[in-house]
Motif scaffolding. Structure first.
Motif, short mmCIF file in Angstrom:
data_model
loop_
_atom_site.label_atom_id
_atom_site.label_comp_id
_atom_site.label_asym_id
_atom_site.label_seq_id
_atom_site.Cartn_x
_atom_site.Cartn_y
_atom_site.Cartn_z
N GLU A 102 33.03 -3.30 47.15
CA GLU A 102 33.91 -2.98 45.83
C GLU A 102 34.48 -2.05 46.28
N ASP A 103 35.40 -1.62 46.68
CA ASP A 103 36.14 0.06 47.02
C ASP A 103 36.08 1.21 46.96
N GLY A 104 34.84 1.06 48.51
CA GLY A 104 33.48 1.72 48.95
C GLY A 104 33.04 1.98 48.09
N TRP A 105 32.22 0.83 47.35
CA TRP A 105 30.54 1.17 46.51
C TRP A 105 30.20 0.07 46.90
N LEU A 106 28.65 0.05 46.78
CA LEU A 106 28.06 -0.50 46.91
C LEU A 106 27.47 -1.39 45.56
N VAL A 107 27.31 -2.82 45.14
CA VAL A 107 28.07 -3.04 43.73
C VAL A 107 26.88 -4.68 43.99
N GLU A 108 25.65 -4.26 43.20
CA GLU A 108 24.34 -5.18 43.08
C GLU A 108 25.36 -6.93 42.00
N VAL A 109 24.80 -7.28 42.78
CA VAL A 109 25.33 -8.50 43.13
C VAL A 109 24.17 -9.66 41.83
N ALA A 110 23.81 -9.94 41.20
CA ALA A 110 23.04 -11.30 40.06
C ALA A 110 23.34 -12.31 40.54
N ALA A 111 22.16 -12.41 40.64
CA ALA A 111 21.42 -13.37 41.48
C ALA A 111 20.10 -14.16 40.31
N GLY A 112 19.36 -15.29 40.51
CA GLY A 112 18.14 -15.71 40.32
C GLY A 112 18.08 -17.34 40.80
N ALA A 113 16.62 -17.92 40.27
CA ALA A 113 16.69 -19.18 41.03
C ALA A 113 17.43 -20.03 40.23
N ARG A 114 18.15 -20.64 38.82
CA ARG A 114 18.58 -20.82 38.23
C ARG A 114 20.06 -20.92 39.48
N HIS A 115 20.99 -19.99 38.91
CA HIS A 115 21.71 -19.58 39.74
C HIS A 115 21.44 -20.03 41.34
N ASN A 116 20.87 -19.83 42.28
CA ASN A 116 20.96 -19.88 43.65
C ASN A 116 20.84 -21.95 43.54
N TRP A 117 20.09 -22.32 42.54
CA TRP A 117 19.64 -23.89 42.93
C TRP A 117 21.84 -24.28 43.02
N ILE A 118 21.85 -24.34 41.87
CA ILE A 118 23.28 -24.37 40.83
C ILE A 118 24.02 -24.12 42.51
N ALA A 119 24.20 -22.82 42.99
CA ALA A 119 24.78 -22.63 44.87
C ALA A 119 24.44 -23.93 46.36
N ARG A 120 23.31 -24.06 46.04
CA ARG A 120 22.93 -25.06 46.95
C ARG A 120 23.22 -26.70 46.30
N ARG A 121 22.51 -27.13 45.47
CA ARG A 121 23.46 -28.33 45.13
C ARG A 121 24.96 -28.37 44.96
N LEU A 122 25.74 -27.82 44.75
CA LEU A 122 27.15 -27.73 44.56
C LEU A 122 27.30 -27.76 46.86
N GLY A 123 26.90 -26.62 46.96
CA GLY A 123 27.02 -26.61 48.20
C GLY A 123 27.07 -28.14 49.40
N GLY A 124 25.55 -28.86 49.03
CA GLY A 124 25.38 -30.27 49.23
C GLY A 124 25.75 -31.05 48.81
#
Length: 186
Positions: free
Chosen positions: A17-39
């Motif tokens: 982001e604008d030349g800076w590395l920014v950590e993206v927050a994710a966890g098991a719940r976050h990833n599960w929701i993304a996977r379910r929505l993708g399906g």
């Protein structure tokens, strides 16, 4: 961008982001929701002309750097070029039909998902941007690009127990419909 690609694969996600590395927050719940929505999205597609990509490893070029949406829809040939030909290494942001972010409340990336990415994705012309909130309850906010203003218009958020219905971007007469509570079903 070289710094981003030189990072070790230790399970942490970063965006540029604008030349800076920014950590993206994710966890098991976050990833599960993304996977379910993708399906759910994948099941709604009538054929294989579009691809639903999830997992946050897909890098998208934007004018301000590199983003990693949690779920996205792109034409099949765009995904194939990245996977098979490795050209380009980044998905062109202009080719996205839908970008989805699962917001991690209280994280450093929450403001980025709710403010910066709204502007960046609209500037790229991405037809839809969805924001999934999962604390305290799950709800989905749909933002649709207004072609006249080049900005997003928000539909009313849809919470658990209600039906979220939307046209699938890039596919005529194809709709997806589900209760946001399905995203955390196990």
């Amino acid at each position: 961008m070289l710094d981003l690609h030189d990072l070790p694969e230790d399970g942490k996600g970063f965006e540029l982001e604008d030349g800076w590395l920014v950590e993206v927050a994710a966890g098991a719940r976050h990833n599960w929701i993304a996977r379910r929505l993708g399906g759910i999205l994948q099941d709604s597609l009538p054929d294989d002309t579009l691809m639903v990509l999830d997992g946050g490893e897909w890098e998208v070029s934007t004018p301000t750097g590199v983003r990693k949406p949690d779920v996205l829809i792109v034409p099949r040939d765009v995904a194939r070029a990245v996977i098979v030909d490795e050209v380009p290494k980044l998905l062109p942001g202009l080719d996205l039909l839908l970008a989805v972010e699962v917001v991690s409340p209280g994280s450093g990336s929450e403001r980025t998902d709710r403010v910066r990415k709204v502007r960046e994705y609209a500037d790229l012309g991405i037809p839809e941007y969805w924001i999934v909130e999962h604390r305290p309850d799950i709800r989905l906010l749909r933002l649709r690009l207004d072609p006249d203003t080049g900005t997003y218009r928000a539909d009313p958020p849809v919470s658990s127990g209600a039906l979220f219905t939307a046209e699938v971007p890039g596919v005529d007469d194809t709709r997806v419909s589900f209760d946001p509570a399905q995203l955390i079903e196990f």
